[in-house]
Design an enzyme around this catalytic site. Sequence first.
Site, mmCIF file in Angstrom:
data_model
loop_
_atom_site.group_PDB
_atom_site.id
_atom_site.type_symbol
_atom_site.label_atom_id
_atom_site.label_comp_id
_atom_site.label_asym_id
_atom_site.label_seq_id
_atom_site.Cartn_x
_atom_site.Cartn_y
_atom_site.Cartn_z
ATOM 1 N N SER A 1 26.099 1.981 8.298
ATOM 2 C CA SER A 1 25.041 2.523 9.162
ATOM 3 C C SER A 1 23.655 1.945 8.888
ATOM 4 C CB SER A 1 25.036 4.039 9.050
ATOM 5 O OG SER A 1 26.325 4.505 9.357
ATOM 6 N N ARG B 1 18.245 -5.706 8.439
ATOM 7 C CA ARG B 1 17.397 -5.191 7.361
ATOM 8 C C ARG B 1 18.034 -3.929 6.823
ATOM 9 N NH1 ARG B 1 14.431 -4.763 12.140
ATOM 10 N NH2 ARG B 1 15.107 -2.866 13.190
ATOM 11 N N ASP C 1 27.255 4.358 12.566
ATOM 12 C CA ASP C 1 27.618 5.777 12.674
ATOM 13 C C ASP C 1 27.368 6.352 14.065
ATOM 14 O OD1 ASP C 1 24.900 5.588 12.267
ATOM 15 O OD2 ASP C 1 24.768 7.100 10.693
HETATM 16 C C1 BGC Z 1 19.992 2.976 10.449
HETATM 17 C C2 BGC Z 1 20.983 3.164 11.557
HETATM 18 C C3 BGC Z 1 21.740 4.463 11.392
HETATM 19 C C4 BGC Z 1 20.762 5.617 11.184
HETATM 20 C C5 BGC Z 1 21.477 6.948 10.951
HETATM 21 C C6 BGC Z 1 19.124 4.212 10.281
HETATM 22 O O1 BGC Z 1 18.285 4.070 9.180
HETATM 23 O O2 BGC Z 1 19.168 1.850 10.699
HETATM 24 O O3 BGC Z 1 21.882 2.090 11.595
HETATM 25 O O4 BGC Z 1 22.510 4.685 12.524
HETATM 26 O O5 BGC Z 1 19.932 5.360 10.080
HETATM 27 O O6 BGC Z 1 22.320 6.898 9.871
#
Ligand code: BGC
Length: 498
Positions: free
Chosen positions: A178, A193, A231
């Site tokens: 995620s 990133r 996610d």
């Molecule tokens: C991430 C996402 C993720 C979200 C929730 C963010 O910091 O960049 O990819 O879906 O957090 O987990």
Amino acid sequence: MPASRRGSGSFTLTTGQTIAIHTRTQDEEDLPHATKKTMADHLRKYESLFTLTPQRMRMIVEAFTETLELGLNKPNQIVPMIPTYVFGWPTGQEKGDFLALDLGGTNLRVCLVTLQGEGKFEISQTKYRLTEEQKQDDGQKLFDFCAECLNTFVETNTGEGAGQLKPGQSLPLGFTFSYPCSQERIDHGELIRWTKGFGAGNTEGRDVAEMFKKSLEKYQLPIKLTALINDTTGTLIASHYVNPKTKIAVIFGTGCNAAYMEHVKNITKIEHLGIDPGAEMAINCEWGAFDSFEHEHLPRTKYDTVVDDTSNKPGEQAFEKLISGRYLGEILRLVLCELIDEGVLFLGQNTYKLEKPYCFDTAFLSLMESDPTDELLMVIGIFTHFFALETTLAERQFFRALAKLIGRRAARLSACGIAAIVSKMNYLDEGCSVGADGSLYNKYPGFADRVHEGLQDIFGDKGRNIVTYHAEDGSGVGSAIIAAMTKHRKDAGLYLNV
Ligand code: BGC
């Protein structure tokens, strides 16, 4: 009425620690404290800083909608609108055993999911806690740890004893990773990133699916990485599996993000791939990055600027830093520290415990807001137990009101993000369900109601057509369904066309 009362309770922090507290109101005041009037004056100031008017929200939605369009049209935008190569909705008939690995902001979770068709499933899972060190150390080591946990899990759950795997058979795995990854296919993902405080070295800019496969090889596991997913995408698919009215999925947890299903013809930046324009593909928005670097659209206070400047990624994830559970406690703590410096709070008391960055867990805001007692015994408990600080009722009421301002702003900004997708996709008239997950959405009292209130402030009465609900487990069940959908595409020879 007695001069003092007792209260007790227990709760779990986001760090996993369970705390039992026993409190008692002060019989008499022996320390200098701010008066009720002083606290009320301060509250007014913070009210104007943290309150979002409907008009301001509509302006944010407009800018947000344009940003979403831009991300679909051009590569490498701040809000990257990532094509996920998850094509269309599940049929509900997906079946079989799948492994799901979820590398979230706090835990590593391994699941064995049995999809039974007709929207039904069974799941068994184990959670492993990630240390701060693992989050910052070398990336390959982090994936080795993932493989090690998988190994333990597979041995316990699918070994001969459990009788699930035949010799030579391998299990398809959906890996929920995620963090923003740009994808060229479903089992590939270049980390754009790290977010949520992760900073593992030698990972940004690399294909994390490849890195993970390397770790799997070390353990010679009977596992095939079938899909790398976010996610939010998992949540979108899992929620639709059980509630087909779902069109959008959002996560409000340690991080914050959304996914939705887009018409391929609208994703003009991948026109050159020649995918059927009539098809649909899930988009991982990575909206946490909205307004990063330029800070043109969001109402940032000086506390938000400090949170940003002192983070491991200054300038980045501007929207997420105003909303997600990782930051709300810190924003409140910074306000308290300002009042300490101004000589308003805790005179004559030692405040060093409160001065440590990130010591004020966002769970404290939830607890303060849900304290049912007139004396705010839970708030007393938090301040005495964790920070060795005495408080008066006027101060406690102020802390609670402040939590409310910060929590409400987060919910109203979240509504702006949802409204942007709704406007872009024209979902307002027909209405839609929004599957939502994450600690903030699930545990913060009134968060969902505030999001709904925000949607009505933006859209008027029609805002009622957009309803959020507690989503299905995206990173477990969703990941398994996507692995099943992908396997099906591969078996049908469709995978190579993408
Ligand atoms: C991430 C996402 C993720 C979200 C929730 C963010 O910091 O960049 O990819 O879906 O957090 O987990």
